[in-house]
Write a protein that holds these residues in place. Structure first.
Motif, PDB file in Angstrom:
ATOM      1  N   GLU A  71       0.810  -1.217   0.000  1.00 31.15           N
ATOM      2  CA  GLU A  71       0.000   0.000   0.000  1.00 31.15           C
ATOM      3  C   GLU A  71       0.844   1.269   0.000  1.00 31.15           C
ATOM      4  O   GLU A  71       0.310   2.359   0.184  1.00 31.15           O
ATOM      5  CB  GLU A  71      -0.937  -0.009   1.205  1.00 31.15           C
ATOM      6  CG  GLU A  71      -1.995  -1.111   1.137  1.00 31.15           C
ATOM      7  CD  GLU A  71      -2.835  -1.183   2.391  1.00 31.15           C
ATOM      8  OE1 GLU A  71      -2.525  -0.425   3.348  1.00 31.15           O
ATOM      9  OE2 GLU A  71      -3.794  -1.975   2.422  1.00 31.15           O
ATOM     10  N   GLY A  72       2.139   1.138  -0.161  1.00 32.72           N
ATOM     11  CA  GLY A  72       2.987   2.321  -0.262  1.00 32.72           C
ATOM     12  C   GLY A  72       4.006   2.466   0.847  1.00 32.72           C
ATOM     13  O   GLY A  72       4.737   3.461   0.874  1.00 32.72           O
ATOM     14  N   GLY A  73       4.085   1.508   1.755  1.00 38.89           N
ATOM     15  CA  GLY A  73       5.081   1.566   2.814  1.00 38.89           C
ATOM     16  C   GLY A  73       4.470   1.926   4.151  1.00 38.89           C
ATOM     17  O   GLY A  73       3.468   2.651   4.233  1.00 38.89           O
ATOM     18  N   LEU A  74       5.061   1.404   5.217  1.00 39.54           N
ATOM     19  CA  LEU A  74       4.599   1.657   6.582  1.00 39.54           C
ATOM     20  C   LEU A  74       5.525   2.659   7.261  1.00 39.54           C
ATOM     21  O   LEU A  74       6.737   2.650   7.043  1.00 39.54           O
ATOM     22  CB  LEU A  74       4.576   0.351   7.382  1.00 39.54           C
ATOM     23  CG  LEU A  74       3.612  -0.725   6.894  1.00 39.54           C
ATOM     24  CD1 LEU A  74       3.835  -2.019   7.653  1.00 39.54           C
ATOM     25  CD2 LEU A  74       2.168  -0.256   7.055  1.00 39.54           C
ATOM     26  N   PRO A  75       4.971   3.532   8.115  1.00 42.42           N
ATOM     27  CA  PRO A  75       5.838   4.484   8.830  1.00 42.42           C
ATOM     28  C   PRO A  75       6.691   3.781   9.868  1.00 42.42           C
ATOM     29  O   PRO A  75       6.228   2.892  10.583  1.00 42.42           O
ATOM     30  CB  PRO A  75       4.833   5.445   9.472  1.00 42.42           C
ATOM     31  CG  PRO A  75       3.553   4.682   9.560  1.00 42.42           C
ATOM     32  CD  PRO A  75       3.540   3.740   8.389  1.00 42.42           C
ATOM     33  N   VAL A  76       7.932   4.207   9.956  1.00 41.80           N
ATOM     34  CA  VAL A  76       8.902   3.636  10.892  1.00 41.80           C
ATOM     35  C   VAL A  76       9.596   4.795  11.611  1.00 41.80           C
ATOM     36  O   VAL A  76       9.927   5.805  10.982  1.00 41.80           O
ATOM     37  CB  VAL A  76       9.953   2.766  10.177  1.00 41.80           C
ATOM     38  CG1 VAL A  76      10.900   2.123  11.179  1.00 41.80           C
ATOM     39  CG2 VAL A  76       9.275   1.696   9.338  1.00 41.80           C
ATOM     40  N   SER A  77       9.805   4.657  12.909  1.00 42.13           N
ATOM     41  CA  SER A  77      10.552   5.652  13.672  1.00 42.13           C
ATOM     42  C   SER A  77      11.788   4.994  14.267  1.00 42.13           C
ATOM     43  O   SER A  77      11.761   3.819  14.641  1.00 42.13           O
ATOM     44  CB  SER A  77       9.696   6.259  14.783  1.00 42.13           C
ATOM     45  OG  SER A  77       9.342   5.272  15.737  1.00 42.13           O
ATOM     46  N   ALA A  78      12.862   5.773  14.359  1.00 41.99           N
ATOM     47  CA  ALA A  78      14.124   5.302  14.927  1.00 41.99           C
ATOM     48  C   ALA A  78      14.522   6.235  16.063  1.00 41.99           C
ATOM     49  O   ALA A  78      14.640   7.449  15.859  1.00 41.99           O
ATOM     50  CB  ALA A  78      15.220   5.263  13.864  1.00 41.99           C
ATOM     51  N   GLN A  79      14.688   5.680  17.253  1.00 41.26           N
ATOM     52  CA  GLN A  79      15.082   6.450  18.431  1.00 41.26           C
ATOM     53  C   GLN A  79      16.546   6.165  18.748  1.00 41.26           C
ATOM     54  O   GLN A  79      16.927   5.022  19.006  1.00 41.26           O
ATOM     55  CB  GLN A  79      14.203   6.081  19.630  1.00 41.26           C
ATOM     56  CG  GLN A  79      14.553   6.824  20.905  1.00 41.26           C
ATOM     57  CD  GLN A  79      14.279   8.307  20.798  1.00 41.26           C
ATOM     58  OE1 GLN A  79      13.201   8.712  20.386  1.00 41.26           O
ATOM     59  NE2 GLN A  79      15.257   9.129  21.158  1.00 41.26           N
ATOM     60  N   LEU A  80      17.373   7.216  18.724  1.00 41.03           N
ATOM     61  CA  LEU A  80      18.790   7.049  19.012  1.00 41.03           C
ATOM     62  C   LEU A  80      19.030   6.964  20.510  1.00 41.03           C
ATOM     63  O   LEU A  80      18.211   7.447  21.311  1.00 41.03           O
ATOM     64  CB  LEU A  80      19.603   8.207  18.424  1.00 41.03           C
ATOM     65  CG  LEU A  80      20.014   8.037  16.956  1.00 41.03           C
ATOM     66  CD1 LEU A  80      18.819   8.252  16.038  1.00 41.03           C
ATOM     67  CD2 LEU A  80      21.126   8.995  16.587  1.00 41.03           C
ATOM     68  N   PRO A  81      20.131   6.373  20.952  1.00 40.58           N
ATOM     69  CA  PRO A  81      20.426   6.291  22.387  1.00 40.58           C
ATOM     70  C   PRO A  81      20.598   7.677  23.001  1.00 40.58           C
ATOM     71  O   PRO A  81      20.803   8.681  22.302  1.00 40.58           O
ATOM     72  CB  PRO A  81      21.739   5.486  22.431  1.00 40.58           C
ATOM     73  CG  PRO A  81      21.805   4.783  21.121  1.00 40.58           C
ATOM     74  CD  PRO A  81      21.116   5.669  20.131  1.00 40.58           C
ATOM     75  N   ASP A  82      20.518   7.711  24.338  1.00 37.57           N
ATOM     76  CA  ASP A  82      20.699   8.974  25.050  1.00 37.57           C
ATOM     77  C   ASP A  82      22.098   9.529  24.823  1.00 37.57           C
ATOM     78  O   ASP A  82      23.069   8.786  24.647  1.00 37.57           O
ATOM     79  CB  ASP A  82      20.468   8.780  26.551  1.00 37.57           C
ATOM     80  CG  ASP A  82      19.021   8.426  26.853  1.00 37.57           C
ATOM     81  OD1 ASP A  82      18.166   8.636  25.965  1.00 37.57           O
ATOM     82  OD2 ASP A  82      18.754   7.932  27.967  1.00 37.57           O
ATOM     83  N   ARG A  83      22.197  10.847  24.855  1.00 34.17           N
ATOM     84  CA  ARG A  83      23.487  11.505  24.690  1.00 34.17           C
ATOM     85  C   ARG A  83      24.327  11.349  25.955  1.00 34.17           C
ATOM     86  O   ARG A  83      23.843  10.881  26.990  1.00 34.17           O
ATOM     87  CB  ARG A  83      23.288  12.975  24.356  1.00 34.17           C
ATOM     88  CG  ARG A  83      22.564  13.227  23.026  1.00 34.17           C
ATOM     89  CD  ARG A  83      22.548  14.715  22.723  1.00 34.17           C
ATOM     90  NE  ARG A  83      21.954  14.993  21.431  1.00 34.17           N
ATOM     91  CZ  ARG A  83      20.681  15.320  21.241  1.00 34.17           C
ATOM     92  NH1 ARG A  83      19.863  15.381  22.283  1.00 34.17           N
ATOM     93  NH2 ARG A  83      20.220  15.578  20.032  1.00 34.17           N
ATOM     94  N   SER A  84      25.580  11.798  25.872  1.00 32.03           N
ATOM     95  CA  SER A  84      26.489  11.664  27.017  1.00 32.03           C
ATOM     96  C   SER A  84      26.051  12.507  28.206  1.00 32.03           C
ATOM     97  O   SER A  84      26.365  12.187  29.352  1.00 32.03           O
ATOM     98  CB  SER A  84      27.909  12.061  26.593  1.00 32.03           C
ATOM     99  OG  SER A  84      27.929  13.389  26.080  1.00 32.03           O
TER     100      SER A  84
END
Length: 421
Positions: free
Chosen positions: A258-271
């Protein structure tokens, strides 16, 4: 004298032992009478209560029970699958020479971003430049021979018209011209090959990206079979690969069609402890084979990465939205009581009395859950539910009766940090 003293001492010791024995024999009786004396007022109190006709008051009968409530919310709830993903580049190119030569000049630096077609290296091209000159001279010679053959053919045709030569002589001249034309064509191809080989001494970027470590320097001898001169890695856009359970394969493929599914990427916490950035992308690829050892399938999502937050080889938390439940009823999972008869919640009515209501979990969503069996706006007991029973009168913590401000699903009501029941 000594015998008399010894006799007196023995007598005193015997009297002391007899007195101690008598005291121990009398002690239990006195304790029992003390206990009996203490129990008498209690018995009298119980008798008085029975005479008054009043039974023991149940716990909590003295007033409403302090609780925290939330309102069941109705909303479109996105169902997501969470996994750990690996960042990978969409295009990684190892730059190698196509000819053996010496490096004349390096035109880029490590870590530099380059565009497609940008010059990277210049190699020593003197040998190939001489070869190009030689091939062009050969072409000129062959072209002169072709011109002469064409003139001979023209003379032969004139003589044939005057009956001075035979037709075979003209045919031989024609053959000579065609042969020389083929020679000229071969010479032109040789020139083109020589020019192409000369171009191999200018190494340009085949794609845009970031330059990695440069492994050669001016004066280094490079060969096609040797190590890469450098590597160009594409960073924008970039891919994230992760695994999904086989049971979610059908809905994932449906969303891809159907055109692709939404995906989110969460990066690790900063220093410094602050949360890492969150990026949104779209599912692009589902592998054709399910891994038999893990029962999962490999998928890939693509993200725009202009700020280079995603770096190849890194790990991120990925959430894939496989579907959306329309007009779902959402409550905190902490409000659900699981018993032998199933799952129930305590609903507060308009009179601030609680009633148990059976529910079914449709899908858990983090600390919340999509449930059936409730209506939007129902007040649900979250904190203090272990103290209530059917028909119990409750009061909102920090509020008066039902006038408290219930929080959103998954968040305790306003003022919940106040009174302890």
């Amino acid at each position: 004298m000594n015998k008399s003293m010894i006799a007196v001492a023995l007598g005193a010791a015997g009297l002391a032992a007899a007195g101690g024995y008598f005291y121990l024999q009398q002690q239990p009786d006195s304790s029992a009478s003390h206990v009996a004396g203490a129990a008498a007022p209690a018995a009298a109190g119980a008798s008085a209560a029975n005479k008054g006709g009043g039974a023991a008051r149940p716990p909590g009968g003295g007033g409403p029970i302090s609780v925290t409530t939330v309102k069941a919310q109705q909303r479109d709830q996105r169902i997501t699958l969470e996994a750990t993903g690996t960042v990978s580049s969409l295009n990684v190119v190892d730059i190698k020479p196509q000819v053996s030569s010496k490096v004349e000049q390096v035109h880029v630096k490590e870590g530099q971003f380059v565009r497609r077609g940008e010059l990277l290296f210049t190699l020593d091209n003197r040998a190939d430049a001489v070869n190009v000159t030689k091939m062009r001279a050969q072409l000129a010679r062959d072209q002169a021979a072709l011109n002469d053959a064409q003139r001979q053919l023209a003379r032969s045709r004139d003589l044939l018209e005057q009956k001075f030569v035979s037709q075979s002589a003209v045919d031989a001249a024609q053959t000579q011209v065609e042969t020389q034309q083929a020679v000229v064509a071969a010479s032109k191809a040789a020139v083109d090959a020589a020019v192409l080989g000369l171009g191999y001494h200018r190494i340009t970027a085949p794609s845009a990206g970031r330059v990695g470590a440069v492994n050669v320097f001016p004066g280094s001898l490079v060969q096609p079979s040797g190590p890469a001169l450098l590597t160009i890695t594409q960073l924008d856009p970039i891919a994230v690969s992760f695994n999904l359970p086989q049971r979610n394969l059908d809905e994932t493929l449906q969303g891809l069609r159907e055109g692709g599914l939404p995906v989110s990427a969460q990066l690790p916490d900063r220093s410094d402890g602050t949360p890492g950035p969150r990026l949104d992308g779209k599912l692009q690829f589902v592998d054709s084979v399910v891994d038999q050892s893990s029962g999962s399938v490999r998928v890939k999502a693509v993200f725009d990465n202009p700020q280079q937050h995603l770096w190849p080889g890194g790990y991120v938390k990925v959430a894939l939205a496989v579907r959306t439940l329309r007009d779902a009823i959402v409550i905190p999972q902490a409000a659900i009581v699981t018993g032998v008869k199933g799952r129930t919640v305590f609903v507060v009515d308009a009179d601030d009395k609680v009633q148990p209501r059976p529910v079914e979990i449709v899908h858990p969503v983090g600390q919340d859950a999509v449930v059936s069996g409730l209506q939007a706006g129902d007040r649900i007991v979250v904190d203090g539910r272990e103290n209530v029973r059917a028909g119990s009168k409750v009061v909102e913590r920090g509020g008066q009766g039902g006038a408290g401000k219930p929080g959103r699903a998954g968040t305790p009501a306003s003022g919940a940090a106040g009174v302890t029941p």
